[in-house]
Design a protein around this motif. Sequence first.
Motif, PDB file in Angstrom:
ATOM      1  N   LEU A 117      37.209  94.892  80.771  1.00 15.95           N
ATOM      2  CA  LEU A 117      37.339  95.070  79.455  1.00 15.95           C
ATOM      3  C   LEU A 117      38.792  95.085  79.314  1.00 15.95           C
ATOM      4  O   LEU A 117      39.603  94.669  80.247  1.00 15.95           O
ATOM      5  N   VAL A 118      39.222  95.300  78.210  1.00 14.64           N
ATOM      6  CA  VAL A 118      40.878  95.053  77.854  1.00 14.64           C
ATOM      7  C   VAL A 118      41.781  95.771  78.662  1.00 14.64           C
ATOM      8  O   VAL A 118      42.477  95.409  79.162  1.00 14.64           O
ATOM      9  N   GLU A 119      41.323  97.042  79.331  1.00 20.41           N
ATOM     10  CA  GLU A 119      42.001  97.709  80.124  1.00 20.41           C
ATOM     11  C   GLU A 119      40.961  98.330  81.313  1.00 20.41           C
ATOM     12  O   GLU A 119      39.942  98.478  81.079  1.00 20.41           O
ATOM     13  N   GLU A 120      41.614  98.344  82.496  1.00 20.05           N
ATOM     14  CA  GLU A 120      40.578  98.472  83.557  1.00 20.05           C
ATOM     15  C   GLU A 120      39.800 100.005  83.577  1.00 20.05           C
ATOM     16  O   GLU A 120      38.739  99.841  84.216  1.00 20.05           O
ATOM     17  N   ARG A 121      40.382 100.794  82.894  1.00 23.78           N
ATOM     18  CA  ARG A 121      39.543 102.010  82.943  1.00 23.78           C
ATOM     19  C   ARG A 121      38.286 102.081  81.926  1.00 23.78           C
ATOM     20  O   ARG A 121      37.900 103.150  82.183  1.00 23.78           O
ATOM     21  N   PHE A 122      38.013 101.228  81.306  1.00 21.93           N
ATOM     22  CA  PHE A 122      37.046 101.200  80.284  1.00 21.93           C
ATOM     23  C   PHE A 122      35.913 100.448  81.145  1.00 21.93           C
ATOM     24  O   PHE A 122      35.951  99.555  81.529  1.00 21.93           O
ATOM     25  N   VAL A 123      34.799 101.213  80.998  1.00 21.34           N
ATOM     26  CA  VAL A 123      33.441 100.584  81.365  1.00 21.34           C
ATOM     27  C   VAL A 123      32.454 100.396  80.372  1.00 21.34           C
ATOM     28  O   VAL A 123      31.386  99.785  80.507  1.00 21.34           O
TER      29      VAL A 123
END
Length: 136
Positions: A117-123
């Motif tokens: 997603l737009v940032e790696e931390r999001f699942v």
Amino acid sequence: MTVTHHPRVPGLASFGDYSPLAEAGELVVVAGQFGTDGAGALPADGDPAEQVRGAFANVGRALAHAGLGFADVLRFTTFLVGRETVPVFMETRKEVFAEIYPDGVYPPNTLLLVAGLVEERFVCEIEAVAYRGGRR
């Protein structure tokens, strides 16, 4: 038909140049929401279940900004990173849906597995389309 874009919705963080909410006649579209707070922070150290809960909560904030609720949702689209996130999503959605859809009747949902997603931390990211014209 006039299209109204809402570039800011109170309580929702911004992750780029887009409007989190748009209205066109009776249709209301909620852009994909993450499980962040209004400042963009992930609670509970980014726990996937909390990301799912938070994403639904943020969809609810966007709907409320348009004067709607979950009963007005026509469909959800869910984006998950990693197959291992699917069981967490399914279990958490079951808990969330028990609260927001107590009658046990749920809108359609398309579930997509994505590389990121737009940032790696999001699942987890959840978007919605709602209809202003009536309630179940």
